[in-house]
Design an enzyme around this catalytic site. Sequence first.
Site, PDB file in Angstrom:
ATOM      1  N   LYS A 243       0.187   1.270  -1.616  1.00 26.62           N
ATOM      2  CA  LYS A 243       1.608   1.242  -2.012  1.00 26.62           C
ATOM      3  C   LYS A 243       1.714   1.328  -3.541  1.00 26.62           C
ATOM      4  O   LYS A 243       0.938   2.032  -4.169  1.00 26.62           O
ATOM      5  CB  LYS A 243       2.294  -0.004  -1.463  1.00 26.62           C
ATOM      6  CG  LYS A 243       2.004  -0.218   0.026  1.00 26.62           C
ATOM      7  CD  LYS A 243       2.876  -1.246   0.656  1.00 26.62           C
ATOM      8  CE  LYS A 243       2.405  -1.514   2.065  1.00 26.62           C
ATOM      9  NZ  LYS A 243       3.349  -2.236   2.879  1.00 26.62           N
TER      10      LYS A 243
ATOM     11  N   HIS B  73       6.349   6.698   6.256  1.00 24.62           N
ATOM     12  CA  HIS B  73       6.076   5.262   6.181  1.00 24.62           C
ATOM     13  C   HIS B  73       7.394   4.498   6.221  1.00 24.62           C
ATOM     14  O   HIS B  73       8.410   4.955   5.690  1.00 24.62           O
ATOM     15  CB  HIS B  73       5.298   4.934   4.896  1.00 24.62           C
ATOM     16  CG  HIS B  73       4.801   3.519   4.905  1.00 24.62           C
ATOM     17  ND1 HIS B  73       5.590   2.477   4.469  1.00 24.62           N
ATOM     18  CD2 HIS B  73       3.635   2.973   5.325  1.00 24.62           C
ATOM     19  CE1 HIS B  73       4.909   1.342   4.625  1.00 24.62           C
ATOM     20  NE2 HIS B  73       3.721   1.622   5.137  1.00 24.62           N
TER      21      HIS B  73
ATOM     22  N   GLU C 118       8.560   2.125   4.597  1.00 22.98           N
ATOM     23  CA  GLU C 118       9.224   1.855   3.309  1.00 22.98           C
ATOM     24  C   GLU C 118       9.948   3.099   2.799  1.00 22.98           C
ATOM     25  O   GLU C 118      10.985   3.002   2.155  1.00 22.98           O
ATOM     26  CB  GLU C 118       8.200   1.317   2.305  1.00 22.98           C
ATOM     27  CG  GLU C 118       7.847  -0.130   2.631  1.00 22.98           C
ATOM     28  CD  GLU C 118       6.401  -0.497   2.410  1.00 22.98           C
ATOM     29  OE1 GLU C 118       5.718   0.180   1.628  1.00 22.98           O
ATOM     30  OE2 GLU C 118       5.953  -1.478   3.032  1.00 22.98           O
TER      31      GLU C 118
ATOM     32  N   GLU D 245       3.548   1.490  13.402  1.00 24.71           N
ATOM     33  CA  GLU D 245       3.733   0.358  12.491  1.00 24.71           C
ATOM     34  C   GLU D 245       5.083  -0.296  12.772  1.00 24.71           C
ATOM     35  O   GLU D 245       6.116   0.143  12.235  1.00 24.71           O
ATOM     36  CB  GLU D 245       3.698   0.835  11.049  1.00 24.71           C
ATOM     37  CG  GLU D 245       2.397   1.480  10.657  1.00 24.71           C
ATOM     38  CD  GLU D 245       2.165   1.388   9.150  1.00 24.71           C
ATOM     39  OE1 GLU D 245       1.214   0.725   8.763  1.00 24.71           O
ATOM     40  OE2 GLU D 245       2.966   1.953   8.394  1.00 24.71           O
TER      41      GLU D 245
ATOM     42  N   GLY E 215       3.807  -6.223   6.123  1.00 23.48           N
ATOM     43  CA  GLY E 215       3.900  -7.086   4.939  1.00 23.48           C
ATOM     44  C   GLY E 215       4.532  -8.438   5.219  1.00 23.48           C
ATOM     45  O   GLY E 215       4.881  -9.163   4.296  1.00 23.48           O
TER      46      GLY E 215
ATOM     47  N   SER F 106       0.261  -6.054   9.041  1.00 26.00           N
ATOM     48  CA  SER F 106      -0.433  -7.323   8.786  1.00 26.00           C
ATOM     49  C   SER F 106      -1.817  -7.389   9.454  1.00 26.00           C
ATOM     50  O   SER F 106      -2.218  -8.424   9.983  1.00 26.00           O
ATOM     51  CB  SER F 106       0.440  -8.508   9.212  1.00 26.00           C
ATOM     52  OG  SER F 106       1.649  -8.509   8.456  1.00 26.00           O
TER      53      SER F 106
HETATM   54  C1  PEP Z   1       1.491  -0.689   5.567  1.00 25.88           C
HETATM   55  O1  PEP Z   1       1.921  -0.658   4.441  1.00 25.88           O
HETATM   56  O2  PEP Z   1       1.362   0.377   6.184  1.00 25.88           O
HETATM   57  C2  PEP Z   1       1.135  -1.980   6.169  1.00 25.88           C
HETATM   58  C3  PEP Z   1       0.785  -2.004   7.410  1.00 25.88           C
HETATM   59  O3  PEP Z   1       1.214  -3.092   5.355  1.00 25.88           O
HETATM   60  P1  PEP Z   1       0.619  -4.567   5.674  1.00 25.88           P
HETATM   61  O4  PEP Z   1      -0.783  -4.386   6.204  1.00 25.88           O
HETATM   62  O5  PEP Z   1       0.670  -5.291   4.384  1.00 25.88           O
HETATM   63  O6  PEP Z   1       1.510  -5.172   6.727  1.00 25.88           O
END
Ligand code: PEP
Length: 250
Positions: free
Chosen positions: A11, A94, A96, A166, A172, A212
């Site tokens: 990121k 993604h 975000e 995801e 996160g 996570s």
């Molecule tokens: C990600 O940014 O794709 C992600 C899964 O983040 P995290 O592992 O911190 O949850």
Amino acid sequence: MRQVIVAGNWKMNTNKAEGEALVAGLKAGLGETSAEVIVFPPFPYLGGIVAAAEGSSIKTGSQDLYIEDNGAYTGEVSTEMLKDVGCSHVLVGHSERRHVLGECNKMVNKKARKGLDDGMKVVLCVGELIEERQAWQMESVLDEQMSWGLAGVSADQMADIMIAYEPVWAIGTGLTATPAQAEEAHLYLRKWLELHYSSEVAENTRILYGGSVKPDNAAELIGQPNVDGALVGGASLKADSFLGIIAGAG
Ligand code: PEP
């Protein structure tokens, strides 16, 4: 047999020295792994990370791309620029970019196709919000994101696509999908690929879990029959924890 992938999405974190030290730590600790390891550093550090990873099997990817070849697109980065500095992979869609930066399914599709057309390997990220899960909409959200994201992508091009499931509520937050929840979503995605492409595409496409992932939960998650690896955010920023996840991937 699908090769497991462990990918680290840095990121907007690290600086030049930290990123290069992180890759040096990964190189030193990687040993013999059967996993494909990919890191996704911020744009300015890509060339340095490619150089730092030289002599190892670590691949470098970009967190984004733009859909034009060049021109008046202030702030954007093209596939040719990414390939020029040694990037092989790119993340698209993604959560975000979708939910913080407002990227829509149509743009995600254009980016996926641009990456594929220009010879990059594309990780298409999909996943539902917590309120969508609570409203039993996980499958319809995944269906919509897959249909849009892969519109116009041929069965041949699917060889260069990886899907990352995801769940947004797990990114996160420290909240991880249980192995059963991850497997349920991955199985849905694999069946989606079978329905919309073929059993061969479904069998060969790697579907990563992200949200996570840590050294202590990686082995169980990646051990699920339809989970082919992990896309890791926070825990990819320290060599020890990322190596722990790679070790858990077998
Ligand atoms: C990600 O940014 O794709 C992600 C899964 O983040 P995290 O592992 O911190 O949850």
